[in-house]
Design a protein around this motif. Structure first.
Motif, mmCIF file in Angstrom:
data_model
loop_
_atom_site.group_PDB
_atom_site.id
_atom_site.type_symbol
_atom_site.label_atom_id
_atom_site.label_comp_id
_atom_site.label_asym_id
_atom_site.label_seq_id
_atom_site.Cartn_x
_atom_site.Cartn_y
_atom_site.Cartn_z
ATOM 1 N N GLY A 45 -25.428 30.927 -2.621
ATOM 2 C CA GLY A 45 -26.050 30.958 -1.367
ATOM 3 C C GLY A 45 -26.258 31.721 -0.699
ATOM 4 N N GLU A 46 -25.763 32.849 0.284
ATOM 5 C CA GLU A 46 -25.622 33.730 1.336
ATOM 6 C C GLU A 46 -24.038 34.628 0.774
ATOM 7 N N THR A 47 -23.072 33.972 -0.072
ATOM 8 C CA THR A 47 -21.567 34.365 -0.088
ATOM 9 C C THR A 47 -21.508 35.050 -1.212
ATOM 10 N N THR A 48 -21.166 36.247 -0.777
ATOM 11 C CA THR A 48 -20.768 37.415 -2.362
ATOM 12 C C THR A 48 -19.283 36.835 -2.555
ATOM 13 N N ARG A 87 -27.370 34.738 -7.927
ATOM 14 C CA ARG A 87 -27.684 35.562 -8.210
ATOM 15 C C ARG A 87 -26.804 36.718 -8.737
ATOM 16 N N PHE A 88 -27.320 37.666 -9.632
ATOM 17 C CA PHE A 88 -26.278 38.876 -10.250
ATOM 18 C C PHE A 88 -27.380 40.182 -8.458
ATOM 19 N N PRO A 89 -26.265 40.489 -8.203
ATOM 20 C CA PRO A 89 -26.522 41.919 -7.433
ATOM 21 C C PRO A 89 -27.135 42.742 -7.905
ATOM 22 N N THR A 90 -28.316 43.641 -7.631
ATOM 23 C CA THR A 90 -28.612 44.876 -8.449
ATOM 24 C C THR A 90 -27.610 45.980 -7.769
ATOM 25 N N LYS A 91 -27.186 46.538 -9.314
ATOM 26 C CA LYS A 91 -27.151 48.462 -9.283
ATOM 27 C C LYS A 91 -27.295 48.511 -8.460
ATOM 28 N N ILE A 108 -16.389 58.001 -7.589
ATOM 29 C CA ILE A 108 -15.733 58.071 -6.554
ATOM 30 C C ILE A 108 -14.909 57.359 -5.680
ATOM 31 N N ALA A 109 -16.309 56.264 -5.652
ATOM 32 C CA ALA A 109 -16.179 55.152 -4.599
ATOM 33 C C ALA A 109 -16.827 54.427 -5.684
ATOM 34 N N ALA A 110 -16.376 52.571 -5.016
ATOM 35 C CA ALA A 110 -17.661 51.556 -5.684
ATOM 36 C C ALA A 110 -18.211 51.166 -4.546
ATOM 37 N N LEU A 111 -19.164 50.440 -5.448
ATOM 38 C CA LEU A 111 -19.589 49.700 -4.465
ATOM 39 C C LEU A 111 -18.747 47.886 -4.340
ATOM 40 N N HIS A 112 -18.627 47.602 -3.885
ATOM 41 C CA HIS A 112 -18.166 45.769 -4.207
ATOM 42 C C HIS A 112 -19.022 44.827 -3.210
ATOM 43 N N SER A 113 -19.060 43.532 -3.413
ATOM 44 C CA SER A 113 -19.979 42.994 -3.006
ATOM 45 C C SER A 113 -21.350 43.597 -3.116
ATOM 46 N N ARG A 114 -21.730 42.873 -1.563
ATOM 47 C CA ARG A 114 -23.118 43.886 -1.210
ATOM 48 C C ARG A 114 -22.984 44.777 -0.821
ATOM 49 N N ASP A 115 -22.535 45.148 0.143
ATOM 50 C CA ASP A 115 -22.887 45.730 1.181
ATOM 51 C C ASP A 115 -21.611 46.407 1.630
ATOM 52 N N VAL A 116 -20.754 46.695 0.724
ATOM 53 C CA VAL A 116 -19.407 47.374 1.201
ATOM 54 C C VAL A 116 -18.644 48.335 -0.184
ATOM 55 N N LEU A 117 -18.087 49.610 0.576
ATOM 56 C CA LEU A 117 -18.221 51.198 -0.218
ATOM 57 C C LEU A 117 -16.447 50.375 -0.474
ATOM 58 N N ALA A 349 -13.923 45.623 9.670
ATOM 59 C CA ALA A 349 -14.684 46.615 8.199
ATOM 60 C C ALA A 349 -12.539 45.850 7.105
ATOM 61 N N GLY A 350 -13.271 45.434 6.120
ATOM 62 C CA GLY A 350 -11.966 45.877 5.198
ATOM 63 C C GLY A 350 -11.744 44.228 3.944
ATOM 64 N N CYS A 351 -10.991 44.561 3.887
ATOM 65 C CA CYS A 351 -10.923 42.793 2.563
ATOM 66 C C CYS A 351 -11.332 41.382 3.073
ATOM 67 N N GLY A 352 -10.409 41.691 4.182
ATOM 68 C CA GLY A 352 -10.942 40.191 4.703
ATOM 69 C C GLY A 352 -12.488 40.087 4.893
ATOM 70 N N LYS A 353 -12.940 40.931 5.708
ATOM 71 C CA LYS A 353 -14.265 41.059 6.073
ATOM 72 C C LYS A 353 -14.966 40.564 4.817
ATOM 73 N N CYS A 354 -14.915 41.558 4.130
ATOM 74 C CA CYS A 354 -15.866 41.566 2.682
ATOM 75 C C CYS A 354 -15.531 40.039 2.153
ATOM 76 N N GLY A 355 -14.290 39.261 1.973
ATOM 77 C CA GLY A 355 -14.177 38.071 2.044
ATOM 78 C C GLY A 355 -14.221 37.823 0.307
ATOM 79 N N ALA A 356 -14.699 38.961 -0.095
ATOM 80 C CA ALA A 356 -15.222 38.753 -1.630
ATOM 81 C C ALA A 356 -13.947 37.922 -3.175
ATOM 82 N N CYS A 357 -12.486 38.014 -2.620
ATOM 83 C CA CYS A 357 -11.904 37.863 -3.687
ATOM 84 C C CYS A 357 -11.343 36.413 -3.269
#
Length: 375
Positions: A45-48, A87-91, A108-117, A349-357
């Motif tokens: 849906g709209e949740t990553t 859907r699979f997010p793009t690289k 140095i850093a990784a993209l987590h979810s769709r919009d979280v560094l 900001a943060g893991c709770g806001k991302c919520g993906a895990c």
């Protein structure tokens, strides 16, 4: 799909994992290291969300993900029946870049979810130096040993990559975690130095994640430097489980966490301080919800996630919690969070806001809207 059905499906996938028909679909998954390792990001849906794909339970999962089509869409099936379209997010575009001295931005850093560094500023930890002290679930040294990252990301590196990630990939917030260094600040100075550089380069909300510093004055110093939200992670909530699973970190007692949470909320505000709790390590449902009740009343967001065994760690064969066990925690916890008015969507900001895990944020949406708190 109803919100309840989607919440339950995400919970099922995160506890069982999923099998990928097309191995190429797992190329952008994360193996080893800190954070959501051995996972793959998918959007329902709209949740990553992050779903285990390289763990022992996932290899036996009843959920099968078919090869994605040209648009990145794929079917998830169980027993031959479709249960969802994902859907699979793009690289990330910034992964193609390097620093002037040749270090790939992806190290140095990784993209987590769709919009979280996200980044682990120090990829070493005093708890990881001895088998008698290490957290049994931790894989912080794996990605370093494999050459997928570097030991210390300087403030200048982090600022450079953060700016590129915002401009090229639309990153909305950033997580800064770290292995615990020696010293009474427990990594707070690392957060201060990193935040000052990043905020000078780009306007990006930041979460810092450390163990509770010895002196509470560090909360104000981190906030003044540009850390918007703070994570101090309990992982387990009962002393006996903490001693067994993370003997080094357990030397910092729960009472110290609670006092540090109280001090931090005064600085960062209600709902802007959080903790990570791994369900499935031995804490009972009642113990987790009791701690969550204490935390939410304080204004601390308890981000409860299912434990995922990571290959190469002492707990690689430890079972994941059942989806029933997780639902029995996340459903009432979502109500508890809503009742206390500290919803994940309001976190800066943060893991709770991302919520993906975790499926927690989706269970929050099932709760009645919280009443406005009266000061």
């Amino acid at each position: 799909m109803s919100e309840l059905a989607q919440s339950d499906l995400i919970n099922e996938l995160q506890t069982h994992g999923m099998r990928l028909i097309d191995p190429r679909a797992g190329q952008e998954s994360r193996r080893g290291g800190a954070g959501p390792s051995d996972h793959k990001a998918i959007t329902i849906g709209e949740t990553t969300v992050m779903i285990p794909v390289h763990t022992a339970p996932s290899f036996e999962s009843p959920y099968l993900v078919e090869a994605p089509d040209d648009t990145g869409a794929a079917r998830v099936t169980r027993d031959g029946e479709e249960v969802a379209q994902v859907r699979f997010p793009t690289k990330a575009k910034f992964y193609a870049l390097k620093t002037a001295d040749g270090i790939p931005y992806s190290q140095i850093a990784a993209l987590h979810s769709r919009d979280v560094l996200a980044t682990t500023v120090l990829q070493t930890c005093i708890r990881y130096e001895s088998r008698k002290k290490t957290c049994q679930f931790c894989a912080i040294g794996q990605s370093l040993a494999a050459g997928r990252t570097i030991a210390h990301k300087t403030p200048e590196m982090l600022a450079e990559v953060a700016k590129a990630a915002v401009e090229l990939d639309g990153v909305k917030h950033m997580v800064l975690t770290t292995g615990t260094p020696r010293g009474r600040d427990r990594g707070a100075q690392v957060m201060v130095d990193s935040a000052l550089a990043i905020k000078a380069a780009v306007d990006l909300p930041l979460q810092g994640q450390i163990e509770p510093p010895e002196e509470d004055i560090w909360h104000q110093r981190m906030f003044d430097a540009g850390i918007d939200t703070l994570g101090m992670h309990l992982e387990a909530v009962t002393p006996e489980v903490r001693r067994r699973i993370m003997p080094g970190k357990a030397t910092v007692p729960v009472e110290k966490y609670l006092s540090s949470f109280e001090a931090a909320v005064k600085v960062f505000g209600r709902g802007q301080v959080s903790t990570y709790i791994l369900a499935g390590l031995g804490d009972t449902r009642e113990a987790i919800l009791s701690m969550a009740d204490t935390l939410t009343a304080m204004g601390v967001y308890p981000f409860v996630v299912p434990f995922v065994p990571i290959s190469g760690t002492p707990l690689e064969s430890h079972p994941s919690p059942s989806s029933e066990f997780m639902a029995s925690i996340l459903r009432p916890l979502g109500q508890m969070i809503a009742r206390n008015g500290i919803l994940s969507k309001d976190m800066k900001a943060g893991c709770g806001k991302c919520g993906a895990c975790s499926a927690l944020s989706t269970y929050e949406k099932l709760a009645p809207l919280p009443q406005r708190r009266i000061a």
